[in-house]
Design a protein around this motif. Structure first.
Motif, PDB file in Angstrom:
ATOM      1  N   PRO A   1      23.225  66.647 114.197  1.00 42.64           N
ATOM      2  CA  PRO A   1      23.374  68.021 113.518  1.00 42.64           C
ATOM      3  C   PRO A   1      24.727  67.956 112.322  1.00 42.64           C
ATOM      4  O   PRO A   1      24.393  68.620 111.298  1.00 42.64           O
ATOM      5  N   LEU A   2      25.427  66.672 112.425  1.00 42.98           N
ATOM      6  CA  LEU A   2      26.212  66.797 111.313  1.00 42.98           C
ATOM      7  C   LEU A   2      25.828  66.444 109.948  1.00 42.98           C
ATOM      8  O   LEU A   2      26.220  66.763 109.084  1.00 42.98           O
ATOM      9  N   LEU A   3      24.652  65.408 110.165  1.00 45.06           N
ATOM     10  CA  LEU A   3      24.090  65.069 108.911  1.00 45.06           C
ATOM     11  C   LEU A   3      23.306  66.325 108.407  1.00 45.06           C
ATOM     12  O   LEU A   3      23.408  66.449 107.148  1.00 45.06           O
ATOM     13  N   VAL A   4      22.705  67.092 109.262  1.00 44.22           N
ATOM     14  CA  VAL A   4      21.898  67.975 108.826  1.00 44.22           C
ATOM     15  C   VAL A   4      22.792  69.092 108.102  1.00 44.22           C
ATOM     16  O   VAL A   4      22.646  69.741 106.871  1.00 44.22           O
ATOM     17  N   ASN A   5      23.985  69.571 108.682  1.00 41.11           N
ATOM     18  CA  ASN A   5      24.995  70.216 107.976  1.00 41.11           C
ATOM     19  C   ASN A   5      25.638  69.955 106.926  1.00 41.11           C
ATOM     20  O   ASN A   5      25.527  70.646 105.784  1.00 41.11           O
ATOM     21  N   MET A   6      25.900  68.524 106.631  1.00 42.89           N
ATOM     22  CA  MET A   6      26.215  67.947 105.333  1.00 42.89           C
ATOM     23  C   MET A   6      25.187  68.124 104.225  1.00 42.89           C
ATOM     24  O   MET A   6      25.384  68.481 102.802  1.00 42.89           O
ATOM     25  N   VAL A   7      24.051  67.699 104.593  1.00 42.81           N
ATOM     26  CA  VAL A   7      22.771  68.044 103.666  1.00 42.81           C
ATOM     27  C   VAL A   7      22.785  69.438 102.882  1.00 42.81           C
ATOM     28  O   VAL A   7      22.829  69.807 102.127  1.00 42.81           O
ATOM     29  N   MET A   8      22.999  70.343 103.904  1.00 43.05           N
ATOM     30  CA  MET A   8      22.797  71.717 103.581  1.00 43.05           C
ATOM     31  C   MET A   8      23.980  72.269 102.890  1.00 43.05           C
ATOM     32  O   MET A   8      23.933  73.174 101.836  1.00 43.05           O
ATOM     33  N   ALA A   9      25.198  71.585 103.035  1.00 49.43           N
ATOM     34  CA  ALA A   9      26.242  71.578 102.214  1.00 49.43           C
ATOM     35  C   ALA A   9      26.405  71.264 100.957  1.00 49.43           C
ATOM     36  O   ALA A   9      27.115  71.233 100.088  1.00 49.43           O
ATOM     37  N   ASP A  10      25.309  70.264 100.597  1.00 49.20           N
ATOM     38  CA  ASP A  10      25.017  69.661  99.457  1.00 49.20           C
ATOM     39  C   ASP A  10      26.092  68.443  99.216  1.00 49.20           C
ATOM     40  O   ASP A  10      26.371  68.035  98.285  1.00 49.20           O
ATOM     41  N   LYS A  11      26.617  67.915 100.352  1.00 50.73           N
ATOM     42  CA  LYS A  11      27.451  66.890 100.488  1.00 50.73           C
ATOM     43  C   LYS A  11      26.543  65.701 100.516  1.00 50.73           C
ATOM     44  O   LYS A  11      26.573  65.220 101.954  1.00 50.73           O
ATOM     45  N   LEU A  12      26.075  65.025  99.663  1.00 53.58           N
ATOM     46  CA  LEU A  12      24.878  64.047  99.496  1.00 53.58           C
ATOM     47  C   LEU A  12      25.459  62.629  99.563  1.00 53.58           C
ATOM     48  O   LEU A  12      24.667  61.805  99.741  1.00 53.58           O
ATOM     49  N   GLY A  13      26.573  62.313  99.171  1.00 45.79           N
ATOM     50  CA  GLY A  13      27.134  60.995  99.064  1.00 45.79           C
ATOM     51  C   GLY A  13      27.485  60.974  97.608  1.00 45.79           C
ATOM     52  O   GLY A  13      27.926  61.689  96.927  1.00 45.79           O
ATOM     53  N   VAL A  14      27.379  59.806  97.173  1.00 43.63           N
ATOM     54  CA  VAL A  14      27.636  59.083  95.946  1.00 43.63           C
ATOM     55  C   VAL A  14      27.071  60.055  94.741  1.00 43.63           C
ATOM     56  O   VAL A  14      27.803  60.302  94.002  1.00 43.63           O
ATOM     57  N   LYS A  15      25.785  60.546  94.830  1.00 36.89           N
ATOM     58  CA  LYS A  15      25.217  61.339  93.831  1.00 36.89           C
ATOM     59  C   LYS A  15      25.786  62.766  93.556  1.00 36.89           C
ATOM     60  O   LYS A  15      25.803  63.193  92.639  1.00 36.89           O
ATOM     61  N   THR A  16      26.442  63.198  94.619  1.00 33.23           N
ATOM     62  CA  THR A  16      27.256  64.745  94.552  1.00 33.23           C
ATOM     63  C   THR A  16      28.616  64.428  94.406  1.00 33.23           C
ATOM     64  O   THR A  16      29.271  65.335  94.325  1.00 33.23           O
ATOM     65  N   GLY A  17      29.255  63.025  94.622  1.00 36.81           N
ATOM     66  CA  GLY A  17      30.674  62.787  94.610  1.00 36.81           C
ATOM     67  C   GLY A  17      31.411  62.819  95.838  1.00 36.81           C
ATOM     68  O   GLY A  17      32.580  62.721  95.870  1.00 36.81           O
ATOM     69  N   GLU A  18      30.581  63.526  96.745  1.00 37.63           N
ATOM     70  CA  GLU A  18      31.166  63.522  98.175  1.00 37.63           C
ATOM     71  C   GLU A  18      30.069  63.430  99.269  1.00 37.63           C
ATOM     72  O   GLU A  18      28.996  64.056  99.183  1.00 37.63           O
ATOM     73  N   GLY A  19      30.485  62.721 100.390  1.00 39.39           N
ATOM     74  CA  GLY A  19      29.726  62.337 101.627  1.00 39.39           C
ATOM     75  C   GLY A  19      30.841  62.339 102.771  1.00 39.39           C
ATOM     76  O   GLY A  19      31.607  63.248 102.830  1.00 39.39           O
ATOM     77  N   PHE A  20      30.766  61.152 103.119  1.00 43.59           N
ATOM     78  CA  PHE A  20      31.648  60.590 104.201  1.00 43.59           C
ATOM     79  C   PHE A  20      33.016  60.115 103.505  1.00 43.59           C
ATOM     80  O   PHE A  20      33.961  60.051 103.819  1.00 43.59           O
ATOM     81  N   TYR A  21      32.839  59.833 102.104  1.00 41.92           N
ATOM     82  CA  TYR A  21      33.845  59.668 101.229  1.00 41.92           C
ATOM     83  C   TYR A  21      33.689  60.280 100.006  1.00 41.92           C
ATOM     84  O   TYR A  21      32.799  60.960  99.861  1.00 41.92           O
ATOM     85  N   LYS A  22      34.896  60.412  99.141  1.00 44.61           N
ATOM     86  CA  LYS A  22      35.011  61.138  98.158  1.00 44.61           C
ATOM     87  C   LYS A  22      34.626  60.040  96.922  1.00 44.61           C
ATOM     88  O   LYS A  22      35.279  58.954  97.037  1.00 44.61           O
ATOM     89  N   TYR A  23      34.109  60.287  95.876  1.00 44.17           N
ATOM     90  CA  TYR A  23      33.483  59.362  94.912  1.00 44.17           C
ATOM     91  C   TYR A  23      34.016  59.959  93.403  1.00 44.17           C
ATOM     92  O   TYR A  23      33.640  60.889  93.046  1.00 44.17           O
ATOM     93  N   ILE A  24      35.174  59.279  92.691  1.00 44.06           N
ATOM     94  CA  ILE A  24      35.471  59.687  91.646  1.00 44.06           C
ATOM     95  C   ILE A  24      35.315  58.656  90.533  1.00 44.06           C
ATOM     96  O   ILE A  24      35.335  57.451  90.579  1.00 44.06           O
ATOM     97  N   ALA A  25      34.741  59.295  89.256  1.00 43.66           N
ATOM     98  CA  ALA A  25      34.093  58.562  88.296  1.00 43.66           C
ATOM     99  C   ALA A  25      35.213  57.536  87.753  1.00 43.66           C
ATOM    100  O   ALA A  25      36.048  57.855  87.380  1.00 43.66           O
ATOM    101  N   GLY A  26      34.601  56.270  87.543  1.00 47.93           N
ATOM    102  CA  GLY A  26      35.586  55.339  86.930  1.00 47.93           C
ATOM    103  C   GLY A  26      36.522  54.707  88.338  1.00 47.93           C
ATOM    104  O   GLY A  26      37.394  53.615  87.803  1.00 47.93           O
ATOM    105  N   SER A  27      36.401  55.215  89.408  1.00 48.44           N
ATOM    106  CA  SER A  27      37.496  54.455  90.281  1.00 48.44           C
ATOM    107  C   SER A  27      36.390  53.780  91.308  1.00 48.44           C
ATOM    108  O   SER A  27      35.438  54.152  91.836  1.00 48.44           O
ATOM    109  N   LYS A  28      36.909  52.511  91.929  1.00 51.92           N
ATOM    110  CA  LYS A  28      36.145  51.718  92.868  1.00 51.92           C
ATOM    111  C   LYS A  28      37.057  51.948  94.267  1.00 51.92           C
ATOM    112  O   LYS A  28      36.377  51.167  95.099  1.00 51.92           O
TER     113      LYS A  28
END
Length: 296
Positions: free
Chosen positions: A260-287
């Motif tokens: 259910p957590l995965l389902v909720n995250m997808v509904m919230a558009d927290k899709l990972g690298v491509k949206t900038g946030e999933g289980f982690y936050k992704y900042i352009a230019g930062s590794k």
């Protein structure tokens, strides 16, 4: 001998597939209805070639030849008319793929092999809407395509042996390693990988451990190069959910039910690298790997 390749879809997988075929001496038509996506794809290929030059893996001359081998088009009929192999690399959606395969079947030469880069959708189902089911096969490349060696080759129910052998030989010409599997939900790669990712998400959902602990255990304890939650972010949580639905629907087994957590995250558009946030936050230019505020 096949020399002309068409790739439909200029996203992450499509541009990678076009890259490796062009670099291996094939003439490639890269097809996408979105001109912006085609422009972005060529820029990505050029950037990846520059990385190879920086590592002394190829020369500047190799880069020029590779780019010269790629032609971009927006029309499928024009793009596949001389192809010996067409690789569909569009979004992981059955309706989209069936529509594209109908067009491929209509416009490609009679002897052309039609392949899909799907990671989970039935090859047999796709083949059934064509007039050449024996010439339909799966070519599941791994991301990032220029780096990863594996190509999972999936036989549909009616795929001809000679078609499989041709695709095996083409895969080896790319410097890749072919692994032939049969057409059942998730094939091999995702039938094993997705339940692991889903179980990692369940472990987080149930409070067994936090994001960093789960990924660290799998990296240091199981020698995985990337933890399952980071990998899910890299793949795209929407893609993970889609594949789990295919497994759940295909086998009817509750062990494949998405967390259910995965389902909720997808509904919230927290899709990972491509949206900038999933289980982690992704900042352009930062590794730096930073856990999402939601899970701290």
């Amino acid at each position: 001998m096949i020399k002309n390749i068409s790739v439909i879809g200029a996203g992450t997988m499509g541009n990678g597939i076009a890259h490796v075929f062009a670099q291996s001496g094939f003439t490639v038509n890269l097809i996408d209805s979105n001109p912006t996506q085609l422009h972005r794809a060529l820029a990505t290929i050029e950037k990846n070639l520059d990385r190879q030059i920086a590592k002394a893996a190829i020369t500047e001359a190799d880069k020029k030849v590779t780019l010269a081998n790629i032609t971009t088009l927006s029309d499928i009929a024009l793009g596949v008319k001389d192809a010996g192999l067409v690789v569909e690399a569009a979004t992981e959606n059955i309706d989209s793929k069936l529509t594209i395969f109908k067009l491929m079947d209509m416009d490609a030469p009679a002897d052309c092999i039609l392949a899909t880069n799907t990671s989970s959708i039935s090859i047999t189902k796709i083949a059934a809407i064509t007039k050449r089911p024996g010439q339909v096969i799966g070519m599941h490349f791994m991301n990032p395509v220029p780096v990863m060696k594996l190509v999972e080759i999936i036989n549909g129910y009616g795929t001809k042996k000679e078609v499989t052998q041709t695709v095996i030989e083409l895969t080896r010409q790319l410097g890749k390693i072919p692994c032939v599997v049969n057409d059942y939900p998730g094939f091999i790669a995702n039938r094993i990988l997705m339940p692991m990712i889903n179980e990692a998400i369940y472990s987080l959902y149930e409070g067994v451990a936090n994001v960093e602990a789960i990924d660290t255990v799998m990296k240091l304890g199981m020698a995985h190069p990337m933890g399952p939650l980071q990998l899910a972010d890299f793949i795209g949580l929407d893609i993970c959910l889609s594949i789990l639905h295919v497994l759940h629907d295909g086998f009817g087994n509750p062990k494949y039910a998405p967390c259910p957590l995965l389902v909720n995250m997808v509904m919230a558009d927290k899709l990972g690298v491509k949206t900038g946030e999933g289980f982690y936050k992704y900042i352009a230019g930062s590794k730096e790997l930073v856990v999402s505020e939601r899970f701290k």
